[in-house]
Design an enzyme around this catalytic site. Sequence first.
Site, PDB file in Angstrom:
ATOM      1  N   THR A  67       1.788   5.737  14.021  1.00 48.58           N
ATOM      2  CA  THR A  67       1.421   4.665  13.163  1.00 48.58           C
ATOM      3  C   THR A  67       1.856   3.331  13.280  1.00 48.58           C
ATOM      4  O   THR A  67       1.349   2.496  13.311  1.00 48.58           O
ATOM      5  CB  THR A  67       1.390   5.250  11.584  1.00 48.58           C
ATOM      6  OG1 THR A  67       0.695   6.513  11.475  1.00 48.58           O
ATOM      7  CG2 THR A  67       0.473   4.123  10.820  1.00 48.58           C
ATOM      8  N   GLY A 107       6.964   5.159   8.221  1.00 49.01           N
ATOM      9  CA  GLY A 107       5.989   6.300   8.445  1.00 49.01           C
ATOM     10  C   GLY A 107       6.130   7.041   9.456  1.00 49.01           C
ATOM     11  O   GLY A 107       7.016   6.676  10.228  1.00 49.01           O
ATOM     12  N   LYS A 113       0.949  -1.133   0.117  1.00 52.76           N
ATOM     13  CA  LYS A 113       0.261  -0.023   0.088  1.00 52.76           C
ATOM     14  C   LYS A 113       0.824   1.276   0.070  1.00 52.76           C
ATOM     15  O   LYS A 113       1.531   1.556   1.052  1.00 52.76           O
ATOM     16  CB  LYS A 113      -0.948  -0.248   1.115  1.00 52.76           C
ATOM     17  CG  LYS A 113      -2.113   1.117   1.255  1.00 52.76           C
ATOM     18  CD  LYS A 113      -2.792   1.454   2.299  1.00 52.76           C
ATOM     19  CE  LYS A 113      -1.964   2.613   3.189  1.00 52.76           C
ATOM     20  NZ  LYS A 113      -2.174   3.827   2.186  1.00 52.76           N
ATOM     21  N   GLU A 143      10.308   1.623  10.271  1.00 56.70           N
ATOM     22  CA  GLU A 143      11.259   2.750   9.946  1.00 56.70           C
ATOM     23  C   GLU A 143      10.377   3.891  10.223  1.00 56.70           C
ATOM     24  O   GLU A 143       9.330   4.354   9.557  1.00 56.70           O
ATOM     25  CB  GLU A 143      11.684   2.974   8.593  1.00 56.70           C
ATOM     26  CG  GLU A 143      12.596   1.676   8.133  1.00 56.70           C
ATOM     27  CD  GLU A 143      13.693   1.630   9.031  1.00 56.70           C
ATOM     28  OE1 GLU A 143      14.292   2.589   9.699  1.00 56.70           O
ATOM     29  OE2 GLU A 143      14.369   0.315   9.141  1.00 56.70           O
ATOM     30  N   GLU A 177       8.948  15.520  16.107  1.00 55.51           N
ATOM     31  CA  GLU A 177       9.199  15.597  14.612  1.00 55.51           C
ATOM     32  C   GLU A 177       8.306  16.660  14.201  1.00 55.51           C
ATOM     33  O   GLU A 177       7.040  16.481  14.188  1.00 55.51           O
ATOM     34  CB  GLU A 177       9.233  14.288  14.201  1.00 55.51           C
ATOM     35  CG  GLU A 177       9.392  14.103  12.741  1.00 55.51           C
ATOM     36  CD  GLU A 177       9.308  12.893  12.124  1.00 55.51           C
ATOM     37  OE1 GLU A 177       8.521  11.912  12.451  1.00 55.51           O
ATOM     38  OE2 GLU A 177      10.435  12.459  11.348  1.00 55.51           O
ATOM     39  N   CYS A 230      13.238  11.744   6.657  1.00 53.13           N
ATOM     40  CA  CYS A 230      13.353  11.335   7.991  1.00 53.13           C
ATOM     41  C   CYS A 230      14.788  11.593   8.299  1.00 53.13           C
ATOM     42  O   CYS A 230      15.138  11.669   9.628  1.00 53.13           O
ATOM     43  CB  CYS A 230      12.771   9.777   8.182  1.00 53.13           C
ATOM     44  SG  CYS A 230      13.726   8.755   7.084  1.00 53.13           S
TER      45      CYS A 230
HETATM   46  O1  TXE Z   1       2.437   9.065   8.067  1.00 55.81           O
HETATM   47  P1  TXE Z   1       1.424   7.875   8.325  1.00 55.81           P
HETATM   48  P2  TXE Z   1       1.446  10.596   8.100  1.00 55.81           P
HETATM   49  C1  TXE Z   1       6.246  11.469  10.060  1.00 55.81           C
HETATM   50  C2  TXE Z   1       6.216  12.860   9.944  1.00 55.81           C
HETATM   51  C3  TXE Z   1       4.823  13.263   9.606  1.00 55.81           C
HETATM   52  C4  TXE Z   1       3.964  12.066  10.546  1.00 55.81           C
HETATM   53  C5  TXE Z   1       2.625  11.667  10.200  1.00 55.81           C
HETATM   54  O2  TXE Z   1       6.504  13.319  11.080  1.00 55.81           O
HETATM   55  O3  TXE Z   1       4.261  14.461   9.996  1.00 55.81           O
HETATM   56  O4  TXE Z   1       4.781  10.865  10.432  1.00 55.81           O
HETATM   57  O5  TXE Z   1       2.654  11.686   8.459  1.00 55.81           O
HETATM   58  C6  TXE Z   1      -0.352   4.493   6.239  1.00 55.81           C
HETATM   59  N1  TXE Z   1      -2.438   0.935   9.701  1.00 55.81           N
HETATM   60  N2  TXE Z   1       6.509  10.646   8.766  1.00 55.81           N
HETATM   61  O6  TXE Z   1       0.228  10.853   8.952  1.00 55.81           O
HETATM   62  O7  TXE Z   1       0.233   7.973   8.720  1.00 55.81           O
HETATM   63  C7  TXE Z   1      -0.507   5.471   5.652  1.00 55.81           C
HETATM   64  O8  TXE Z   1      -1.762   5.429   4.886  1.00 55.81           O
HETATM   65  C8  TXE Z   1      -1.544   0.682   8.720  1.00 55.81           C
HETATM   66  C9  TXE Z   1       7.815  10.149   8.675  1.00 55.81           C
HETATM   67  O9  TXE Z   1       1.241  10.803   6.615  1.00 55.81           O
HETATM   68  O10 TXE Z   1       2.216   7.210   9.333  1.00 55.81           O
HETATM   69  C10 TXE Z   1       0.701   5.622   4.781  1.00 55.81           C
HETATM   70  O11 TXE Z   1       0.786   4.709   3.532  1.00 55.81           O
HETATM   71  N3  TXE Z   1      -1.207   1.680   7.982  1.00 55.81           N
HETATM   72  C11 TXE Z   1       7.930   9.279   7.705  1.00 55.81           C
HETATM   73  C12 TXE Z   1       1.732   5.117   5.505  1.00 55.81           C
HETATM   74  O12 TXE Z   1       0.857   4.497   6.883  1.00 55.81           O
HETATM   75  C13 TXE Z   1      -1.423   3.038   8.219  1.00 55.81           C
HETATM   76  C14 TXE Z   1       7.381   9.471   6.536  1.00 55.81           C
HETATM   77  C15 TXE Z   1       2.438   6.384   6.463  1.00 55.81           C
HETATM   78  O13 TXE Z   1       1.421   7.255   6.904  1.00 55.81           O
HETATM   79  C16 TXE Z   1      -2.413   3.210   9.213  1.00 55.81           C
HETATM   80  C17 TXE Z   1       6.150  10.070   6.538  1.00 55.81           C
HETATM   81  C18 TXE Z   1      -2.683   2.229  10.134  1.00 55.81           C
HETATM   82  N4  TXE Z   1      -3.471   2.502  11.075  1.00 55.81           N
HETATM   83  C19 TXE Z   1       5.729  10.644   7.747  1.00 55.81           C
HETATM   84  N5  TXE Z   1      -2.635   4.657   9.213  1.00 55.81           N
HETATM   85  C20 TXE Z   1       9.409   8.640   7.681  1.00 55.81           C
HETATM   86  N6  TXE Z   1       9.773   7.835   8.598  1.00 55.81           N
HETATM   87  O14 TXE Z   1       9.988   8.678   6.447  1.00 55.81           O
HETATM   88  C21 TXE Z   1      -1.840   5.138   8.388  1.00 55.81           C
HETATM   89  N7  TXE Z   1      -1.348   4.105   7.648  1.00 55.81           N
END
Ligand code: TXE
Length: 479
Positions: free
Chosen positions: A229, A225, A172, A247, A383, A281
């Site tokens: 999450t 992510g 996904k 990660e 963050e 990140c």
């Molecule tokens: O990320 P999400 P978001 C950090 C950064 C950002 C914050 C939130 O601080 O502001 O995270 O970003 C999927 N079960 N990073 O809300 O939601 C979602 O659909 C399973 C750091 O956009 O964590 C997407 O495909 N999956 C980072 C993925 O998780 C779920 C990069 C990441 O989205 C889910 C991005 C659930 N319950 C954000 N909910 C890095 N480490 O590089 C969401 N997703």
Amino acid sequence: MTLRNYINGELVKPHSDKYLDNYDPSTGKVYSLIPDSDERDVVDATNAAKAAFPSWSATSKEKRSEVILKIVDLINRDFDKLVAAESKDNGKPIWLAEKVDIPRAASNLHFFATGILHFASEAHMMENRAINYTRRDPIGVVGCISPWNLPLYLFTWKIAPALATGNCVVAKPSEITPMTAYLLSELCVEAGLPKGVLNLVHGLGPKVGAAITEHPDIKAISFTGGTATGAQIARTAAPMFKKLSLELGGKNPNIIFEDCNYDKMLATTLASSFANQGQICLCGSRIFIQRGIYDRFKADFVAKVAKRKVSFPSDPEAKLGAVVSKPHMEKVLSYIDLAKEEGGTVLTGGHQVHLEGEYAQGYYLAPTIIEGLAFDCRTNQEEIFGPVVTITPFDTEEEVLLMANSTDYGLAATIWTENLTRAHRMANEIQMGIVWINCWLLRDLRTPFGGVKSSGVGREGGFEAFKFFTEAKNVCIEL
Ligand code: TXE
């Protein structure tokens, strides 16, 4: 344009036949529709992956490698199209997608497709008594969930080692940036990837991501992510004893000693602070400068950052493009307000940038430098993930280590010093998974990649990724 899921080798509509809006962050306008998939689509994808697994896992490494390399050829053929798509979907400058995202997506697939040919299993001899050998078999069906900041780059970073080791995948991409993963699914069809080997379900995290995490037949989850999450995924997956690679976020220190190579440090710090609008990140968001060069650094850094051009992605002079979404822009702005409440002074930036014409509703932020904050305030602990950095002076190694190690995160650090002994000492004491000395984001794909503390669990990259996507089975033969 209406995107489709990629299930069992075909591009299909979601069961719901409902779609989500996909925004172009550079204009703030909807430009395509994404399947609003649900559990039923994840079930279809998992069934297709299960059916494909016996044959794919029995396919020789060489053949698996060949098919993946065919996808690499097609990425290279469609390079310009993918670059334009990534830039439009994410808001990043075109030159950045051209220089980083799409080349890296191709090299991820290439790296793991060729790396698998060199992945040998271990043998342990017990003198003349017995031989142990370790099989490394694919797990079965695995889930890959990726974020929006480096869309195709991080998507391929996960699926490539999973496929190369013989797993079948339910993946996904982020619903905020689904376009290049969709285009990749078209290329997989063209490359002749056997049906069901890779399945791609588009849609919302709490619906599709959660259904992947909860599905009992998906035995491992590789996720990049947000930390919240990641915790949610771990809560679901851990009692099911799934393998987990997480990660997560970072709050990375950039530590600058007086004896650094100043010009190189300054140029690299501009990149490590604001590359990809600060949405990597690995960006260094807390800059610590030894007091003797603090004023010089502050003057030079502010002058350069104030001149960085924020512009629409196709402007070749744009140093920063749009941030990924309106909610994300608002989140970053709310942190700038918080920094002011916490006593910080905005030295440059600190506001939205309004462009003209078709870009007037885009999500642009000025690169922002803040000083005068305590190392343990929220701005310096949480963050932000945008073009915002703080600068803080320090006197001694002990002091800066205490500040650098004070957050819940432990992903990456950058250290600038020409003193070799100090560099090793700092690398030893800093609580991070990755340390760059006198450089930033210099990557060898064979190295372990990941963080400690709330930055994640497990390591990606090189043979670490192959080990994650395989189960070890030891066979002991008495002689
Ligand atoms: O990320 P999400 P978001 C950090 C950064 C950002 C914050 C939130 O601080 O502001 O995270 O970003 C999927 N079960 N990073 O809300 O939601 C979602 O659909 C399973 C750091 O956009 O964590 C997407 O495909 N999956 C980072 C993925 O998780 C779920 C990069 C990441 O989205 C889910 C991005 C659930 N319950 C954000 N909910 C890095 N480490 O590089 C969401 N997703």
